[in-house]
Write a protein that holds these residues in place. Structure first.
Motif, mmCIF file in Angstrom:
data_model
loop_
_atom_site.group_PDB
_atom_site.id
_atom_site.type_symbol
_atom_site.label_atom_id
_atom_site.label_comp_id
_atom_site.label_asym_id
_atom_site.label_seq_id
_atom_site.Cartn_x
_atom_site.Cartn_y
_atom_site.Cartn_z
ATOM 1 N N GLN A 132 0.765 -1.089 0.070
ATOM 2 C CA GLN A 132 -0.006 0.125 -0.181
ATOM 3 C C GLN A 132 0.782 1.097 -0.065
ATOM 4 N N ASP A 133 2.215 1.093 0.059
ATOM 5 C CA ASP A 133 2.964 2.524 0.001
ATOM 6 C C ASP A 133 3.567 2.588 -1.382
ATOM 7 N N SER A 134 4.422 3.484 -1.572
ATOM 8 C CA SER A 134 4.933 3.886 -2.814
ATOM 9 C C SER A 134 6.309 3.297 -3.038
ATOM 10 N N TYR A 135 6.079 1.989 -3.185
ATOM 11 C CA TYR A 135 7.338 1.074 -3.366
ATOM 12 C C TYR A 135 7.036 0.405 -4.585
ATOM 13 N N PHE A 136 8.553 0.007 -5.281
ATOM 14 C CA PHE A 136 8.606 -0.418 -6.673
ATOM 15 C C PHE A 136 9.792 -1.415 -6.588
ATOM 16 N N ARG A 137 9.691 -2.520 -7.245
ATOM 17 C CA ARG A 137 10.545 -3.550 -7.439
ATOM 18 C C ARG A 137 11.374 -3.250 -8.556
ATOM 19 N N VAL A 138 12.605 -2.556 -8.599
ATOM 20 C CA VAL A 138 13.398 -2.490 -10.009
ATOM 21 C C VAL A 138 14.186 -3.369 -10.333
ATOM 22 N N ASN A 139 14.320 -4.601 -9.448
ATOM 23 C CA ASN A 139 15.088 -5.695 -9.779
ATOM 24 C C ASN A 139 14.777 -6.867 -8.932
ATOM 25 N N VAL B 85 12.583 0.228 -4.087
ATOM 26 C CA VAL B 85 12.674 1.514 -3.729
ATOM 27 C C VAL B 85 11.474 2.295 -3.668
ATOM 28 N N ASN B 86 11.563 3.221 -2.712
ATOM 29 C CA ASN B 86 10.419 4.140 -2.303
ATOM 30 C C ASN B 86 10.347 5.350 -3.462
#
Length: 681
Positions: free
Chosen positions: A181-188, A193-194
């Motif tokens: 639910q937070d602003s995180y993304f799996r970049v690899n 990262v937030n």
């Protein structure tokens, strides 16, 4: 519980919106506390910041919604405002008071639920969240907004936070789910990262609070899309955690597509193994492709291309191990398999992503498996039919180094074009969104499949033309040989009659020894005279020439033929049919060392309205058949093997058929032609 204020002076609209709120609550599971107001002044005067969302009509009697919103903003800058209006011109002014969105009257539930959903997402994101971790015996409660990025180091996770680095054992996948639910993304594979702390991009890396974090090539576009949504839309358009079905093609799906494409084209090549060995090889190849592609996931740039080239090499090794075909045939069909696999994976995944966005039932793993299976089944099934149901004809025997090299160059160009949209951002061909990437890649791969298929079709046409030219040349040669033999036989016949008279004159002379020699000469001439009288001059000529050849090679040729059964056939067709058949028989029999088996037998007879032709000869070794025809044993495959085809064409010309069988060391050619049938075009 979400606190919502509904400000609407029209009682009918107010009642309708209340029903929509209840319906949305029932569908989504969100709970609302709703307070109703009939005019702007009722909520604006003496306003207290107790609401999460305000649904505000603009045109009202005492205080319009715009003025009421301005008063509310003086007290509460966080409350989410959605305007309800008859005209979008009024709603545009709403952005001056930081309104989230607007809904046009008459209000539809679909539009209302979409706007309310955005508001609910924003409310959820404003809530402060904490992440509980245990750093090797020490408990930590991390504010999720204060975490910059998370790094996977072996069995531990390193949390880069405002308070410094914190190392704790844990799973990246589980942590990602907790931060959904937070602003995180799996970049690899190993970094989360937030988005709130992403400063900029530097080449293929993201700069997160001053730290350089590498981006996976396959996730670069999705990351930029999520960052764009976060920065420009404050994350309201969609959840920031990109669902798995929004990511690039899973490596297991790619492995399955590669494996199935190899299997499809292996069906066109002679297998090296059978039964259990073949099944073990196929299963091992699938496992190897899957393990390799999953293990090399997450690399980007030139590393990705090098590793992907290795996966193509694995496909090539698999096909080479599974077939007895030569290396150029294997290389050619591996090229076809590579492009077909790319197209199948791209199209199937694009279709799945599109439908999974709107159909929640497709977002489960069983639904994904079924969708992929159906997509691959359709694509590979249609390709099977296009490839003549698993038989490429004789084209596979005409694959030369030049053919394979041209196909490989085309495949490399197709791969480069399919990748350019997301390997470089600043090109005229770069896509800007996930679906644009999918579409461009799918279209390019489809063009590649069509291009290689057209190339193979052109090769087939050229081969067919060469076969036709060779058949015409063979017909011409057989006919010319017939005319030469006819002239020779006419001359021999003249000499035969002269010899008969000369023998008669010599017999008038005395001497026993001379009479014995003359008797022997006369018997040979009579045998020659009887042997070639079939009732058809063309057949007689062919048989005479082939008989002389057989005598020089010590091959016994016997013939029982009613040549009149062939009177309806053209001279060229008779010379072609019997000339080719006897040439093949003589060539095969000449390889036999046993003099008792150097035999050829020919028969022509009328049977129930048909001309039945049978030519038999002994042979040594084992013959291989393909499509009912013996495979030529000559090295130059391209210019041999047309004799039997020419015989079949001659029979088909009169509505007949030619079949070949082998049994107990005998080769049999049987031709059956309806008597008196007109020639067919």
């Amino acid at each position: 519980m979400i606190r919502l204020a509904l400000v609407e002076d029209d009682e009918l609209y107010r009642s309708q919106l209340r029903e929509y709120i209840d319906k949305y609550s029932a569908v989504s599971g969100e709970k609302f506390t709703v307070t109703e107001f009939s005019d702007g002044d009722e909520i604006a005067l003496g306003y207290k910041a107790v609401y999460d969302i305000i649904l505000m009509d603009i045109e009202m009697k005492f205080m319009d919604g715009m003025m009421a919103a301005e008063e509310i903003r003086k007290v509460d800058t966080e409350v989410i405002i959605i305007f309800i209006t008859n005209s979008p011109q009024y709603a545009i002014k709403g952005y001056a008071v930081d309104a989230l969105d607007y809904v046009l009257k008459p209000v539809s539930y679909y539009a209302f639920s979409q706007r309310l959903g955005r508001a609910v997402e924003r409310v959820a994101r404003r809530a402060r969240h904490f992440l509980q971790i245990n750093a090797h015996g020490t408990a930590h409660k991390l504010d999720t907004s204060a975490i910059y990025w998370i790094e996977n180091c072996g069995h531990d996770l390193v949390f880069h936070t405002a308070e410094g680095e914190v190392t704790a054992p844990g799973s990246m996948t589980e942590t990602e789910e907790k931060l959904a639910q937070d602003s995180y993304f799996r970049v690899n594979k190993g970094c989360l990262v937030n988005l709130e702390h992403v400063d900029r991009m530097d080449g293929e890396d993201a700069i997160v609070h001053g730290d350089r974090v590498p981006l996976a090539r396959a996730r670069r576009k999705a990351f930029l899309d999520a960052l764009n949504d976060y920065i420009n839309g404050q994350g309201d358009d969609m959840p920031l955690k990109i669902p798995y079905y929004e990511m690039d093609i899973p490596r297991l799906v790619t492995a399955l597509a590669d494996w199935l494409a190899c299997l499809l084209y292996l069906r066109f090549l002679p297998p090296r193994y059978g039964g259990v060995k073949r099944a073990a090889l196929y299963g091992g190849a699938l496992a190897a492709l899957a393990l390799y592609l999953v293990a090399t996931d997450g690399f980007n740039g030139w590393r990705f291309n090098v590793l992907y080239a290795v996966s193509v090499a694995l496909m090539l090794l698999f096909m080479a191990a599974a077939t007895r075909a030569d290396r150029w045939q294997v290389g050619y069909f591996c090229t076809r398999a590579f492009i077909l696999a790319g197209f199948a994976g791209a199209l199937t995944w694009q279709m799945y992503v599109y439908f999974a966005r709107y159909i929640a039932a497709l977002q489960s793993l069983p639904a994904l498996v079924l969708f992929i299976a159906a997509g691959f089944g359709i694509i590979f099934g249609l390709m099977w039919l296009l490839e003549d149901g698993g038989s490429t004809g004789s084209i596979q025997f005409d694959i030369r180094p030049r053919t394979t090299c041209i196909a490989a160059v085309m495949a490399a160009a197709i791969y480069i074009l399919s990748s350019i949209s997301y390997t470089q951002l600043n090109t005229p061909f770069s896509a800007r969104g996930t679906m644009e990437i999918y579409t461009m890649r799918t279209v390019v791969y489809f063009g590649g499949v069509a291009l290689l298929f057209a190339y193979q079709s052109q090769l087939r046409d050229l081969l067919t033309q060469r076969e036709a030219d060779a058949l015409r040349n063979m017909l011409h040669i057989q006919y010319e040989n017939y005319k030469i033999r006819q002239e020779s036989i006419d001359l021999i016949n003249q000499k035969y009659h002269d010899l008969k008279h000369q023998i008669a004159v010599l017999r008038a002379e005395s001497g026993e020894k001379r009479n014995a020699v003359l008797d022997n000469m006369e018997q040979e001439i009579k045998a020659y005279e009887a042997q070639n009288d079939t009732g058809n001059k063309v057949l007689d000529t062919v048989l005479t020439g082939k008989s002389l050849t057989c005598r020089t090679k010590n091959i016994q040729l016997t013939c029982v033929a009613d040549g009149t059964a062939l009177d309806f056939m053209d001279v060229m067709d008779i010379s072609n049919l019997f000339g080719n058949a006897l040439d093949n028989a003589i060539e095969s029999t000449d390889k036999i060392t046993d003099p008792e088996r150097r035999l050829i037998h020919l028969s022509v007879a009328r049977q129930k309205g048909f001309a039945a032709i049978r030519i038999e000869n002994c042979f040594d070794g084992e013959l291989k058949f393909e499509k009912g025809l013996p495979v030529t044993t000559k090295k130059d495959v391209l210019y041999h093997g047309f004799g039997v085809k020419s015989i079949q064409n001659a029979a088909a010309k009169y509505g007949g058929t030619a079949t070949i069988t082998t049994r107990e060391g005998w080769f049999e050619l049987r031709v059956l032609i309806p008597l008196g049938q007109p020639q067919q075009e």
